[in-house]
Design a protein around this motif. Structure first.
Motif, mmCIF file in Angstrom:
data_model
loop_
_atom_site.group_PDB
_atom_site.id
_atom_site.type_symbol
_atom_site.label_atom_id
_atom_site.label_comp_id
_atom_site.label_asym_id
_atom_site.label_seq_id
_atom_site.Cartn_x
_atom_site.Cartn_y
_atom_site.Cartn_z
ATOM 1 N N ILE A 95 0.838 -1.210 0.000
ATOM 2 C CA ILE A 95 0.000 0.000 0.000
ATOM 3 C C ILE A 95 0.867 1.252 0.000
ATOM 4 O O ILE A 95 0.619 2.220 -0.745
ATOM 5 C CB ILE A 95 -0.944 -0.009 1.217
ATOM 6 C CG1 ILE A 95 -1.964 -1.154 1.086
ATOM 7 C CG2 ILE A 95 -1.660 1.332 1.361
ATOM 8 C CD1 ILE A 95 -2.817 -1.359 2.325
ATOM 9 N N ILE A 96 1.919 1.236 0.816
ATOM 10 C CA ILE A 96 2.840 2.373 0.857
ATOM 11 C C ILE A 96 3.528 2.545 -0.497
ATOM 12 O O ILE A 96 3.663 3.655 -1.020
ATOM 13 C CB ILE A 96 3.886 2.178 1.970
ATOM 14 C CG1 ILE A 96 3.206 2.168 3.346
ATOM 15 C CG2 ILE A 96 4.944 3.283 1.921
ATOM 16 C CD1 ILE A 96 4.135 1.789 4.481
ATOM 17 N N GLU A 99 1.390 4.148 -3.284
ATOM 18 C CA GLU A 99 1.262 5.594 -3.095
ATOM 19 C C GLU A 99 2.536 6.319 -3.519
ATOM 20 O O GLU A 99 2.487 7.405 -4.121
ATOM 21 C CB GLU A 99 0.949 5.889 -1.622
ATOM 22 C CG GLU A 99 0.825 7.363 -1.281
ATOM 23 C CD GLU A 99 -0.293 8.073 -2.014
ATOM 24 O OE1 GLU A 99 -0.261 9.316 -2.087
ATOM 25 O OE2 GLU A 99 -1.214 7.383 -2.539
ATOM 26 N N ARG A 102 2.561 6.672 -7.251
ATOM 27 C CA ARG A 102 1.690 7.765 -7.686
ATOM 28 C C ARG A 102 2.387 9.119 -7.565
ATOM 29 O O ARG A 102 2.332 9.953 -8.481
ATOM 30 C CB ARG A 102 0.399 7.774 -6.854
ATOM 31 C CG ARG A 102 -0.643 8.785 -7.327
ATOM 32 C CD ARG A 102 -1.819 8.848 -6.370
ATOM 33 N NE ARG A 102 -1.441 9.430 -5.083
ATOM 34 C CZ ARG A 102 -1.325 10.742 -4.869
ATOM 35 N NH1 ARG A 102 -1.553 11.601 -5.855
ATOM 36 N NH2 ARG A 102 -0.989 11.181 -3.679
ATOM 37 N N LEU A 103 3.082 9.331 -6.450
ATOM 38 C CA LEU A 103 3.760 10.596 -6.225
ATOM 39 C C LEU A 103 4.937 10.774 -7.191
ATOM 40 O O LEU A 103 5.176 11.884 -7.706
ATOM 41 C CB LEU A 103 4.255 10.667 -4.775
ATOM 42 C CG LEU A 103 3.158 10.689 -3.701
ATOM 43 C CD1 LEU A 103 3.766 10.634 -2.308
ATOM 44 C CD2 LEU A 103 2.283 11.939 -3.854
ATOM 45 N N GLN A 238 -5.889 2.753 -8.635
ATOM 46 C CA GLN A 238 -5.381 4.068 -8.258
ATOM 47 C C GLN A 238 -4.545 4.729 -9.354
ATOM 48 O O GLN A 238 -4.608 5.953 -9.528
ATOM 49 C CB GLN A 238 -4.557 3.967 -6.976
ATOM 50 C CG GLN A 238 -5.367 3.523 -5.763
ATOM 51 C CD GLN A 238 -4.556 3.564 -4.473
ATOM 52 O OE1 GLN A 238 -3.535 4.248 -4.388
ATOM 53 N NE2 GLN A 238 -5.002 2.825 -3.461
ATOM 54 N N ASN A 239 -3.729 3.930 -10.068
ATOM 55 C CA ASN A 239 -2.821 4.500 -11.068
ATOM 56 C C ASN A 239 -3.233 4.219 -12.503
ATOM 57 O O ASN A 239 -2.658 4.777 -13.435
ATOM 58 C CB ASN A 239 -1.391 3.985 -10.835
ATOM 59 C CG ASN A 239 -0.841 4.414 -9.479
ATOM 60 O OD1 ASN A 239 -1.175 5.474 -8.978
ATOM 61 N ND2 ASN A 239 -0.003 3.572 -8.890
#
Length: 308
Positions: A95-96, A99, A102-103, A238-239
């Motif tokens: 999960i980390i 993210e 994405r950043l 998410q991506n």
């Protein structure tokens, strides 16, 4: 036959990618690794955008690892309790990692970070695996075939850690802390680099957790299956970087290759497998390192920022 990849936005030859999936699946079954460490660079070499390659590789890792994990489970070569402990932490790391992807994509630094990570981790880990494999082979010859990494009565720093648990299949009574840390780190790598993480997980289980070699490969595949599955779902939702068409082609070849690799692995000694894995990992690291410093044929080019 040619198909168009909707997310990667390019046409590809089905035969080439079927063969690629089968080859990487073979490595998964043979060495107990997800195969992403090899598949991700190969996809980028073939022109697949790095972000799409990383996310789609996780889908391939799931299928190829499931095939191998089922085979090892039937042979009672999986420590389910140990795998579950590492998996719980691995989901958090995944999960980390998603993210962070994405950043990095938002900042336009994803491709550079992935390339540097591959060269660093693969170069270091591959060299260590190769050196240890060669040393284990020499010890095996000197002791008439015994290359057990832990002798009776031998202790390490792991034995002094708290939160001890009993793992019946591995015949261990050790702290769960190292397993949690290893699982989280592997989950993070799975999300960032498209790796199953077996090239780190297997040596860690042998030399840190001191698990018997007989259950290491199967337990590695068990943990990799679920970690990669979580990474695939998160990248897709998410991506939006999982190319289903590409994943399907790779999966077909991967499932077949993993079965063949598992059978081939039965014919190799543990130290021989580690030597071969080390050589392969180092070769991939050298190839990616060369790409980082080589002068491109086209110094300037126009292209979409998608997947960068």
């Amino acid at each position: 036959m040619t198909l168009y990849l909707p997310i990667a936005e390019m046409p590809v030859s089905v035969g080439v990618y079927l063969a690629l999936g089968a080859a990487v699946g073979f490595m998964s079954g043979l060495f107990g690794v997800g195969g992403g460490f090899l598949l991700t660079p190969l996809l980028t070499f073939l022109g697949i955008p790095p972000a799409v390659a990383v996310a789609t590789c996780n889908a391939h890792v799931v299928a190829s690892s499931v095939s191998g994990a089922v085979t090892h489970y039937r042979r009672n070569n999986v420590d389910v309790k140990m795998g579950t402990v590492m998996l719980s932490a691995g989901v958090v790391g995944t999960i980390i990692g998603v993210e962070v992807v994405r950043l990095l994509r938002k900042a336009g630094m994803f491709e550079l970070v992935v390339s540097l990570a591959y060269v660093t981790f693969l170069g270091a880990v591959g060299t260590l695996i190769l050196i240890e494999g060669l040393q284990a082979r020499r010890r095996s010859k000197a002791t008439g075939g015994s290359s057990t990494p832990r002798k009776s009565g031998q202790h390490s720093w792991v034995d002094g850690l708290p939160f001890k648990m009993r793992f019946q299949r591995s015949k261990l009574y050790i702290s769960a802390v190292p397993a949690v840390v290893i699982g989280m780190f592997v989950g993070f790598l799975s999300a960032i680099m498209g790796l199953g993480g077996g090239f780190i997980l297997i040596p860690a289980m042998i030399y840190i957790l001191r698990m018997p070699t007989a259950v290491v490969v199967g337990t590695s595949l068990f943990q990799i299956v679920f970690t990669a599955a979580v990474a695939t779902v998160l990248h897709a939702t998410q991506n939006n970087t999982v190319d289903i068409v590409l994943a399907a082609i790779l999966l077909v070849g991967g499932v077949i290759g993993a079965q063949v690799g598992t059978m081939a692995g039965d014919k190799l000694r543990g130290e021989e497998m580690r030597i071969l894995l080390g050589v392969l990992v180092v070769i991939v690291a050298i190839r990616m390192g060369f790409d980082l410093v080589a002068i491109p044929s086209d110094l300037y080019s126009l292209g979409s920022l998608k997947g960068s």
